[in-house]
Design a protein around this motif. Structure first.
Motif, PDB file in Angstrom:
ATOM      1  N   THR A 141     -13.429  76.850 -22.490  1.00 30.32           N
ATOM      2  CA  THR A 141     -14.616  77.214 -23.539  1.00 30.32           C
ATOM      3  C   THR A 141     -15.598  76.178 -23.706  1.00 30.32           C
ATOM      4  O   THR A 141     -15.270  75.008 -23.930  1.00 30.32           O
ATOM      5  CB  THR A 141     -13.859  77.817 -24.860  1.00 30.32           C
ATOM      6  N   VAL A 143      -8.383  76.536 -22.426  1.00 30.62           N
ATOM      7  CA  VAL A 143      -8.118  77.727 -23.316  1.00 30.62           C
ATOM      8  C   VAL A 143      -6.586  77.745 -23.147  1.00 30.62           C
ATOM      9  O   VAL A 143      -5.925  77.557 -22.202  1.00 30.62           O
ATOM     10  CB  VAL A 143      -8.578  78.865 -22.884  1.00 30.62           C
ATOM     11  N   THR A 203     -16.311  81.669 -22.713  1.00 27.28           N
ATOM     12  CA  THR A 203     -15.083  81.222 -21.935  1.00 27.28           C
ATOM     13  C   THR A 203     -15.563  81.453 -20.506  1.00 27.28           C
ATOM     14  O   THR A 203     -16.337  82.309 -20.109  1.00 27.28           O
ATOM     15  CB  THR A 203     -14.169  82.265 -22.254  1.00 27.28           C
TER      16      THR A 203
END
Length: 69
Positions: free
Chosen positions: A18, A69, A37
């Motif tokens: 991200t 992430v 993302t």
């Protein structure tokens, strides 16, 4: 060679990350927004950069602006 994100977490090929900061794209009026993302990153020979695709466009991002992430 260890590739780490902004928090010091190890990154590997195929990880999702991200963006932690809004980034301007050179040569374009596009701005990548914080929180975007990015999936399936690829590591490069430089431990401070990763290859990725955002919106169908290939880009190189600095790891200092990424969080795993």
């Amino acid at each position: 060679m260890d590739v780490k994100d902004s928090n010091g977490t190890l990154l590997s090929d195929g990880d999702a990350v991200t963006l932690i900061k809004d980034l301007k794209v050179r040569g374009s009026s596009t701005i990548l927004k914080r929180g975007t993302t990015v999936k399936k990153i690829r590591l490069t020979d430089d431990p401070d950069e990763v290859d990725c695709r955002i919106g169908g466009t290939a880009m190189v991002l600095r790891t200092e602006f990424l969080k795993k992430v």
